[in-house]
Design a protein around this motif. Sequence first.
Motif, PDB file in Angstrom:
ATOM      1  N   TYR A   1     -11.039   7.145  -0.208  1.00  0.00           N
ATOM      2  CA  TYR A   1     -10.765   5.844  -0.674  1.00  0.00           C
ATOM      3  C   TYR A   1      -9.614   5.117   0.394  1.00  0.00           C
ATOM      4  O   TYR A   1      -8.649   5.524   0.452  1.00  0.00           O
ATOM      5  CB  TYR A   1      -9.990   5.884  -1.913  1.00  0.00           C
ATOM      6  CG  TYR A   1     -10.874   6.677  -3.149  1.00  0.00           C
ATOM      7  CD1 TYR A   1     -11.969   6.058  -3.780  1.00  0.00           C
ATOM      8  CD2 TYR A   1     -10.640   7.805  -3.312  1.00  0.00           C
ATOM      9  CE1 TYR A   1     -12.666   6.794  -4.572  1.00  0.00           C
ATOM     10  CE2 TYR A   1     -11.619   8.878  -4.383  1.00  0.00           C
ATOM     11  CZ  TYR A   1     -12.651   7.964  -4.914  1.00  0.00           C
ATOM     12  OH  TYR A   1     -13.373   8.731  -5.734  1.00  0.00           O
TER      13      TYR A   1
ATOM     14  N   GLN B   1      -6.386   4.066  -0.969  1.00  0.00           N
ATOM     15  CA  GLN B   1      -5.158   5.083  -1.028  1.00  0.00           C
ATOM     16  C   GLN B   1      -4.625   5.451   0.429  1.00  0.00           C
ATOM     17  O   GLN B   1      -3.723   6.368   0.188  1.00  0.00           O
ATOM     18  CB  GLN B   1      -5.763   6.273  -1.601  1.00  0.00           C
ATOM     19  CG  GLN B   1      -6.092   6.068  -3.078  1.00  0.00           C
ATOM     20  CD  GLN B   1      -5.152   5.445  -3.810  1.00  0.00           C
ATOM     21  OE1 GLN B   1      -4.157   6.060  -4.126  1.00  0.00           O
ATOM     22  NE2 GLN B   1      -5.191   4.477  -4.652  1.00  0.00           N
TER      23      GLN B   1
ATOM     24  N   ALA C   1      -7.119  10.380   0.629  1.00  0.00           N
ATOM     25  CA  ALA C   1      -7.025   9.440   1.498  1.00  0.00           C
ATOM     26  C   ALA C   1      -8.166   9.039   2.286  1.00  0.00           C
ATOM     27  O   ALA C   1      -8.260   8.033   2.982  1.00  0.00           O
ATOM     28  CB  ALA C   1      -5.590   9.743   2.493  1.00  0.00           C
TER      29      ALA C   1
ATOM     30  N   ASN D   1       0.654  -1.230  -0.080  1.00  0.00           N
ATOM     31  CA  ASN D   1      -0.104   0.053   0.087  1.00  0.00           C
ATOM     32  C   ASN D   1       0.857   1.192  -0.032  1.00  0.00           C
ATOM     33  O   ASN D   1       0.438   2.446   0.485  1.00  0.00           O
ATOM     34  CB  ASN D   1      -1.037   0.066   1.244  1.00  0.00           C
ATOM     35  CG  ASN D   1      -2.054   0.718   1.033  1.00  0.00           C
ATOM     36  OD1 ASN D   1      -2.748   1.057  -0.032  1.00  0.00           O
ATOM     37  ND2 ASN D   1      -2.773   1.180   2.045  1.00  0.00           N
TER      38      ASN D   1
ATOM     39  N   ASP E   1      -4.457  15.413  -1.771  1.00  0.00           N
ATOM     40  CA  ASP E   1      -3.982  14.056  -1.095  1.00  0.00           C
ATOM     41  C   ASP E   1      -4.718  13.823   0.275  1.00  0.00           C
ATOM     42  O   ASP E   1      -5.100  12.620   0.457  1.00  0.00           O
ATOM     43  CB  ASP E   1      -2.542  14.136  -0.922  1.00  0.00           C
ATOM     44  CG  ASP E   1      -2.087  14.872   0.392  1.00  0.00           C
ATOM     45  OD1 ASP E   1      -2.452  14.700   1.350  1.00  0.00           O
ATOM     46  OD2 ASP E   1      -1.179  15.672   0.268  1.00  0.00           O
TER      47      ASP E   1
ATOM     48  N   THR F   1       0.744   5.167  -3.671  1.00  0.00           N
ATOM     49  CA  THR F   1      -0.533   5.603  -3.633  1.00  0.00           C
ATOM     50  C   THR F   1      -0.487   6.766  -4.148  1.00  0.00           C
ATOM     51  O   THR F   1       0.439   7.769  -4.117  1.00  0.00           O
ATOM     52  CB  THR F   1      -1.132   5.626  -2.120  1.00  0.00           C
ATOM     53  OG1 THR F   1      -0.587   6.564  -1.424  1.00  0.00           O
ATOM     54  CG2 THR F   1      -1.326   4.351  -1.519  1.00  0.00           C
ATOM     55  N   ILE F   2      -1.481   7.509  -4.543  1.00  0.00           N
ATOM     56  CA  ILE F   2      -1.676   8.815  -5.114  1.00  0.00           C
ATOM     57  C   ILE F   2      -1.526   9.801  -4.270  1.00  0.00           C
ATOM     58  O   ILE F   2      -0.396  10.985  -4.270  1.00  0.00           O
ATOM     59  CB  ILE F   2      -3.202   9.189  -5.847  1.00  0.00           C
ATOM     60  CG1 ILE F   2      -3.424   8.160  -7.133  1.00  0.00           C
ATOM     61  CG2 ILE F   2      -3.165  10.519  -6.317  1.00  0.00           C
ATOM     62  CD1 ILE F   2      -4.603   8.208  -7.748  1.00  0.00           C
TER      63      ILE F   2
END
Length: 236
Positions: free
Chosen positions: A82, A85, A79, A30, A75, A33-34
């Motif tokens: 989702y 993320q 987070a 994980n 961000d 992530t974006i």
Amino acid sequence: MVKRNYSTTAGDIDEQKNPNLAFSERVKDNIMTIPNGLCILRIGLTPIIGYLVVQNQFMPACALFAFAGMTDLLDGFIARRYESQRSLLGTMLDPVADKLLVSTLFITLTCANLIPLALTSIVLLRDVLLVGGGFYRRYQILEPPFTFKRFFDPSVSSVKVVPTLTSKINTALQLSLVTFSLASPVFNFVGHPALTALGIVTACTTIGSGLQYIGGNAMVKVPKPDSKISVESKKK
């Protein structure tokens, strides 16, 4: 059936196939992530913004700073929205990116004579104490063996940063101070009394929050899901 609190990722699927899969192997899935990518982008913009301030290019510095602020909001939204993320790395990377940006602005705005040297010194000293306390707390909760690689591996003896209320207020004040100080040459309110008052309040909360962080109390260990399930099973 016991509900899990961590994100649904490829690691969770592996866990269903193999319940004994190590927690560290699940969290590593994980990291990419974006939100983490946006944090890295913000870190990359930091030296550019600092350079523009030192060169007295306040208009483009304001524009890039506003863009960096948008990435911070984005961000955080992703987070929260989702679960896939979210990451333990993100809980540490996001405040590091924010602190790096704010600290750089304090230093460069001091060079530009827009923030007093005394206030910047207090802010930087507090950050040094914060980092030192964080490393000490990390050492306290790290499970043996103690190696350099394991110390900086976020998936080993995973921790998360839990800011105090005073720290949150201080962060908001510091951000407000650097924002208004950066904008002051653009909108012609350099040296306004309100900026002086904001600086005094910021200094007080900086000292207060720094004292809370010295012991590294804002870093708490994340329990392994397997351990939690085991405890809940025993209760049943």
